[in-house]
Design a protein around this motif. Structure first.
Motif, short mmCIF file in Angstrom:
data_model
loop_
_atom_site.label_atom_id
_atom_site.label_comp_id
_atom_site.label_asym_id
_atom_site.label_seq_id
_atom_site.Cartn_x
_atom_site.Cartn_y
_atom_site.Cartn_z
N ILE A 438 -15.77 -2.69 89.43
CA ILE A 438 -15.05 -3.69 90.22
C ILE A 438 -14.40 -4.65 89.24
O ILE A 438 -15.06 -5.50 88.64
CB ILE A 438 -16.02 -4.47 91.13
CG1 ILE A 438 -16.83 -3.49 91.99
CG2 ILE A 438 -15.27 -5.46 91.99
CD1 ILE A 438 -18.00 -4.13 92.67
N LEU A 439 -13.10 -4.51 89.05
CA LEU A 439 -12.40 -5.37 88.09
C LEU A 439 -11.20 -6.01 88.76
O LEU A 439 -10.77 -5.58 89.83
CB LEU A 439 -11.91 -4.56 86.89
CG LEU A 439 -13.03 -3.94 86.04
CD1 LEU A 439 -12.42 -3.01 85.02
CD2 LEU A 439 -13.82 -5.03 85.36
N GLU A 443 -6.19 -1.00 86.37
CA GLU A 443 -5.83 -0.26 85.15
C GLU A 443 -6.72 -0.65 83.98
O GLU A 443 -6.66 -0.05 82.92
CB GLU A 443 -4.37 -0.46 84.78
CG GLU A 443 -3.98 -1.87 84.41
CD GLU A 443 -3.27 -2.56 85.56
OE1 GLU A 443 -3.35 -2.05 86.70
OE2 GLU A 443 -2.64 -3.60 85.35
N TRP A 444 -7.53 -1.68 84.16
CA TRP A 444 -8.44 -2.07 83.10
C TRP A 444 -9.65 -1.15 83.00
O TRP A 444 -10.39 -1.20 82.03
CB TRP A 444 -8.96 -3.49 83.33
CG TRP A 444 -7.94 -4.55 83.18
CD1 TRP A 444 -6.65 -4.39 82.74
CD2 TRP A 444 -8.11 -5.91 83.49
NE1 TRP A 444 -6.02 -5.58 82.73
CE2 TRP A 444 -6.89 -6.56 83.19
CE3 TRP A 444 -9.17 -6.68 83.95
CZ2 TRP A 444 -6.71 -7.92 83.37
CZ3 TRP A 444 -8.98 -8.04 84.12
CH2 TRP A 444 -7.77 -8.64 83.84
N ASP A 447 -10.20 0.92 79.79
CA ASP A 447 -10.04 0.26 78.49
C ASP A 447 -11.20 0.58 77.56
O ASP A 447 -12.35 0.60 77.97
CB ASP A 447 -10.00 -1.25 78.69
CG ASP A 447 -8.62 -1.72 79.05
OD1 ASP A 447 -8.46 -2.92 79.33
OD2 ASP A 447 -7.69 -0.89 79.03
N ILE A 449 -13.27 -0.90 74.62
CA ILE A 449 -13.52 -2.22 74.06
C ILE A 449 -14.41 -2.08 72.83
O ILE A 449 -15.44 -1.40 72.89
CB ILE A 449 -14.26 -3.12 75.07
CG1 ILE A 449 -13.68 -2.94 76.46
CG2 ILE A 449 -14.21 -4.57 74.64
CD1 ILE A 449 -14.71 -3.05 77.53
N PRO A 450 -14.06 -2.74 71.75
CA PRO A 450 -15.00 -2.71 70.62
C PRO A 450 -16.16 -3.68 70.88
O PRO A 450 -15.96 -4.76 71.40
CB PRO A 450 -14.16 -3.22 69.44
CG PRO A 450 -13.11 -4.05 70.06
CD PRO A 450 -12.84 -3.49 71.41
N GLU A 451 -17.35 -3.24 70.55
CA GLU A 451 -18.50 -4.12 70.73
C GLU A 451 -18.79 -4.92 69.48
O GLU A 451 -19.45 -5.94 69.52
CB GLU A 451 -19.73 -3.27 71.07
CG GLU A 451 -19.64 -2.61 72.41
CD GLU A 451 -20.83 -1.72 72.70
OE1 GLU A 451 -21.96 -2.14 72.40
OE2 GLU A 451 -20.62 -0.60 73.19
N VAL A 458 -18.99 -8.90 69.55
CA VAL A 458 -17.87 -9.45 70.33
C VAL A 458 -18.40 -10.17 71.56
O VAL A 458 -17.88 -11.21 71.97
CB VAL A 458 -16.90 -8.33 70.72
CG1 VAL A 458 -15.87 -8.81 71.70
CG2 VAL A 458 -16.24 -7.76 69.48
N ALA A 459 -19.45 -9.62 72.16
CA ALA A 459 -19.98 -10.20 73.39
C ALA A 459 -20.45 -11.64 73.17
O ALA A 459 -20.46 -12.42 74.13
CB ALA A 459 -21.13 -9.35 73.90
N LEU A 462 -17.29 -13.99 73.53
CA LEU A 462 -16.46 -13.98 74.74
C LEU A 462 -16.48 -15.31 75.44
O LEU A 462 -17.53 -15.86 75.74
CB LEU A 462 -16.99 -12.91 75.71
CG LEU A 462 -16.55 -11.48 75.47
CD1 LEU A 462 -17.18 -10.58 76.51
CD2 LEU A 462 -15.05 -11.35 75.54
N PRO A 464 -13.64 -17.61 78.15
CA PRO A 464 -12.29 -17.71 78.72
C PRO A 464 -11.43 -18.78 78.03
O PRO A 464 -10.24 -18.62 77.90
CB PRO A 464 -12.52 -18.04 80.19
CG PRO A 464 -13.97 -18.25 80.35
CD PRO A 464 -14.67 -17.78 79.17
#
Lengths: 674, 192
Positions: A438-439, A443-444, A447, A449-451, A458-459, A462, A464
């Motif tokens: 659920i995004l 189209e995401w 994707d 994603i590099p972790e 990266v997490a 994160l 906004p």
């Protein structure tokens, strides 16, 4: 019903054995030691116990014997009679009676002697009383020995009696000897009865079991009966007579048509007549055996007539019972055990007849209703035409409907498993786990994603509003860098003056000196004794020095020096230092020299002491002690030095296996120890 | 998949490396290599072992507090994926790293200049700078050196100048040495 417990009767020991058992038990189970010196009551008690114990044991054992043997009146008359036939009722009763008497006698003996023992006044007397008591008990048993032996024999024989249940369905086979009863028995049951050409092969009753219509039937094979008056019959025949008399069974009377048993049909018919009274109320079947040798039709007229007579008799019994007027097929049968012709028919006929009879009896009995209840289902008759369907509450109906809907839906929905199977199975197709994400934008979903990035997760970063914060950070950084550049430009302003530089150099020199001294002190503290300041080993705490230092700091030291000197007047050392001082005052030129000299002198002075001289502060009492300490220290290192070891902890072995120790022969002796 | 920190030396543990030890009270210790693991088993305190980050931070050798450290925060709840946020984050990580590295650099130079100034008595700044170059150390800025020299002079002037002298002559220079007057002794008189 004590039918099968004949096997459980206790073994009856012989007289001698009995005595041995009881006496040895007494010896084991009662205390054995007693001395003259004990109190008389204790002695009495000891012996009384022995006597009582023996009596109790006898009583127990005899009681078990008496109880275990069946009482002829209490068991089924069949067994009662059988036992009577086999082992004379009177003998049996007598034997048991004798055992009983013995038991009572022993009890009396024990009572008497215990009473006597109560007044025994010495060990010897008590002992002899006890001996007498036990002796008498044993004599009683000895007298009863023949009864015991007899009972033992009976017990053994009873244990081997066939286990006949007098109440169940039974088929009895009787007839003259050698007629074919045992062979028939062998044919229809699993019993393996002896079959021999001579008469009286079967000497006792034998039981076998056979099945008919899902029911078990006992088949009893009897020894042959001869035609004799009742009183003349021997035990073996009496067995079969008893069986006939007491068991409610179907009777199969065997007839040898061929006469190969050695008896004619006439004789057999005569036998039949004599025992027909025993066939009352029993379904009777006449069986003509050995038809392979002689057929029934081929008989002579007389014989046929006799047979028919017997049949008529049998029919009478039939009529007497069920009232079913059938033809004689159920009453007179032919067979041959050798060719097995008609054997099954006979068995079936017998079983059928017996069954009918038993059922009829049951129907007439009072317990009928109980039986009937077990196989009758009551169906109520409808009293009117009204429909009365079952009552189901509404909620249940709704729930059922919903369930039905869900089931239908489940069948319609396409499962992931079906999808997998369509696309090639488990190994080929791997389900897309991201399908149901659920995004915000679809189209995401795909994707990548590099972790991890540059050693960071990266997490963890994160956020906004990360851009905002980054901007702030960059502004800060810019400001900081600006400050630095300003500094660079500012540099051209004030530089340090040469005096200031000199001061700075001096400061730095002093600082480094302090650090050096501290480092020296730190490393040598363990190996040198720490002399307290007041002893001033190295002569650094002189007033002259203090004066120099103070003046270099820019202060006037004279007052301080005077104060110090006034406190330490009249000391030898001061005077010597005074001398140095006086020299110092003379000239500037000499000043420096003297300063150096004094310094060197003070240094040399501190070093050039005689070896044993005690410096105050080192901790030695006098120079002798110091000398001794030095000596000990040296001696401890002497051996070490000889071994060329650097110190206590040096455990190096230059060669671990020197060749001269590990090789070579010995001129005499062995070389197994190196 | 996460990059963890070694409990002993605080270096990052990449996947496939190191050992994790779970204690009975459910505390997890991760080690990047056997060196750290063995030190831990020997019950050594990382704060006392010179080469660990814990020691360096504790003794002020490395930067401890900085706003760049606040960007990295372990979250316990996963965030829903947002493409834009992730893009921005990835770009930001690089920039934050650069800033952090620069700051650490600055911290090191500041620290090292001060400590190495003890060793030499050279006051001339240019000479000092060449000294630093020869030592193959991070060359500090001239301004920084000057500033530090001024500070040192001001703070430590009392080592070479007594406070009383300082009051009389408030400049940061060496004091004028006072001559020691010798009192007359009996022997001296005798000699004379």
């Amino acid at each position: 019903m004590v039918q099968y417990n004949f096997k459980k009767i206790t073994v009856v020991p012989t007289g001698k054995e009995f005595i041995d058992i009881i006496l040895s038990r007494t010896q084991r189970r009662t205390p054995t030691q007693v001395h003259k010196g004990y109190a008389i009551s204790r002695l009495r008690q000891f012996y009384m116990r022995k006597v009582k114990f023996t009596q109790q044991n006898f009583h127990e054992k005899l009681s078990t014997i008496i109880d275990d043997f069946p009482r002829l009146n209490d068991i089924h008359p069949f067994y009662g009679d059988l036992l009577h036939v086999l082992y004379n009722k009177d003998h049996y009763k007598l034997a048991l009676g004798q055992i009983n008497t013995a038991r009572n006698l022993i009890g009396k003996i024990a009572k008497d002697y215990v009473r006597l023992l109560k007044y025994g006044d010495s060990l010897y007397r008590c002992k002899s009383l006890k001996v007498a008591a036990l002796g008498r008990m044993c004599t009683v048993i000895k007298r009863v020995t023949p009864s015991l032996a007899y009972l033992e024999q009976i017990r053994q024989h009873m244990a081997r009696l066939p286990s006949i249940d007098p109440n169940t369905r039974t088929v009895l086979i009787c007839g003259y000897p050698n007629v074919g009863k045992s062979s028939f028995m062998n044919k229809i049951t699993r019993a393996d009865v002896d079959v021999q050409p001579y008469a009286f092969t079967t000497k006792s009753l034998f039981v076998g079991h056979t099945d008919y219509k899902y029911l078990r039937y006992q088949v009893i094979d009897t020894p042959g009966i001869l035609d004799r008056p009742f009183e003349d019959r021997n035990i073996i025949e009496m067995c079969s007579i008893t069986a006939l008399a007491h068991l409610r069974a179907a009777v199969l009377f065997f007839l040898d048509i061929s006469g190969s048993c050695g008896y004619s049909i006439a004789q057999q018919a005569a036998l039949f007549d004599s025992i027909k009274s025993l066939f009352m109320n029993k379904p009777l079947i006449i069986v003509c055996n050995k038809t392979d040798l002689q057929a029934l039709e081929g008989l002579s007229e007389d014989d046929t007539k006799l047979v028919m007579e017997m049949k008529a008799e049998a029919m009478k019994t039939l009529v007497g019972q069920g009232g079913e007027a059938t033809d004689g097929s159920n009453v007179l049968l032919t067979m041959s055990t050798l060719t097995e012709e008609g054997v099954i028919a006979v068995k079936n006929a017998a079983c059928e007849r017996l069954l009918d009879q038993r059922v009829e009896q049951k129907m007439k009995s009072k317990k009928l209703n109980d039986c009937l209840n077990r196989f009758h289902v009551a169906i109520p008759k409808p009293r009117d035409q009204k429909e009365r369907p079952p009552c189901i509450p509404q909620a249940v109906l709704e729930a059922k409907a919903k369930q039905a809907e869900e089931d239908a839906e489940k069948e319609k929905r396409k499962l992931e498993r079906d999808l997998e199977n369509e696309n090639g199975g488990a190994g080929v197709y791997s389900a897309s786990l991201k399908k149901r994400y659920i995004l915000a934008h679809d189209e995401w979903k795909e994707d990548i994603i590099p972790e991890i990035l540059d050693g960071h997760n990266v997490a963890d970063f994160l956020d906004p509003d990360i851009l905002m914060r980054l901007e702030e950070l960059e502004r800060e950084e810019g400001a900081l860098q600006g400050l630095e550049e300003d500094d660079d430009f500012e540099m051209d302003g004030a530089e340090l003056t040469p005096e200031e530089q000199a001061a700075l150099a001096e400061i730095r020199k002093k600082k480094s000196l302090l650090i050096q001294q501290h480092r020296i002190k730190k490393s040598t503290a363990e190996s040198r004794p720490t002399v307290p300041r007041k002893f001033d080993k190295d002569k650094q705490f002189t007033s002259e020095r203090m004066g120099r230092q103070l003046s270099s700091l820019g202060l006037d030291p004279s007052m301080a020096i005077n104060r110090a000197r006034s406190k330490s007047r009249g000391r030898k050392r001061e005077r010597s230092s005074d001398r140095v001082d006086s020299m110092d005052v003379d000239g500037d030129q000499q000043n420096k020299k003297m300063r150096l000299k004094s310094r060197s002198m003070s240094r040399s002075r501190s070093k050039s002491r005689p070896p044993g001289e005690v410096v105050p502060g080192e901790g030695f009492k006098d120079s002798a002690q110091k000398k001794k300490a030095i000596k000990i220290a040296k001696s401890s290192s002497k051996n070490r030095n000889k071994e060329a070891r650097r110190g206590e902890a040096d455990r190096v072995i230059p060669t671990l296996k020197p060749k001269h120790l590990f090789s070579g022969k010995r001129s005499t002796g062995k070389t197994d120890r190196r | 998949m996460r990059l963890e920190k070694c409990w002993f030396c605080s270096s990052t543990i990449y996947p496939g490396h190191g050992i994790q030890y779970v204690r009975n009270d459910a505390k997890i210790f991760r080690f990047c290599r056997s060196k750290c693991h063995k030190n831990f088993k020997m019950k050594r305190n990382p704060r006392k072992v010179k080469w660990t980050k814990a020691y360096r931070r504790l003794h002020g050798k490395d930067m401890t507090q900085d706003s760049t450290f606040e960007f990295e925060r372990k979250r316990n709840r996963p965030e829903r994926y947002d493409r834009n946020v992730t893009e921005n984050t990835l770009k930001a990580i690089k920039k934050i790293d650069k800033v952090r590295v620069d700051r650490e650099h600055r911290h090191h130079t500041k620290r090292l200049t001060f400590s190495s100034l003890y060793c030499c008595n050279i006051c001339d700044l240019d000479q000092l700078l060449t000294c630093f170059e020869k030592m193959d150390r991070m060359k500090p800025k001239k301004a920084q050196l000057r500033r530090e020299a001024e500070k040192e002079l001001e703070q430590s002037i009392s080592m070479v100048k007594a406070p009383a002298a300082q009051q009389q002559d408030p400049s940061l220079t060496l004091p004028i040495k006072v001559k020691v007057s010798k009192p007359e002794t009996v022997e001296n008189r005798m000699e004379e």
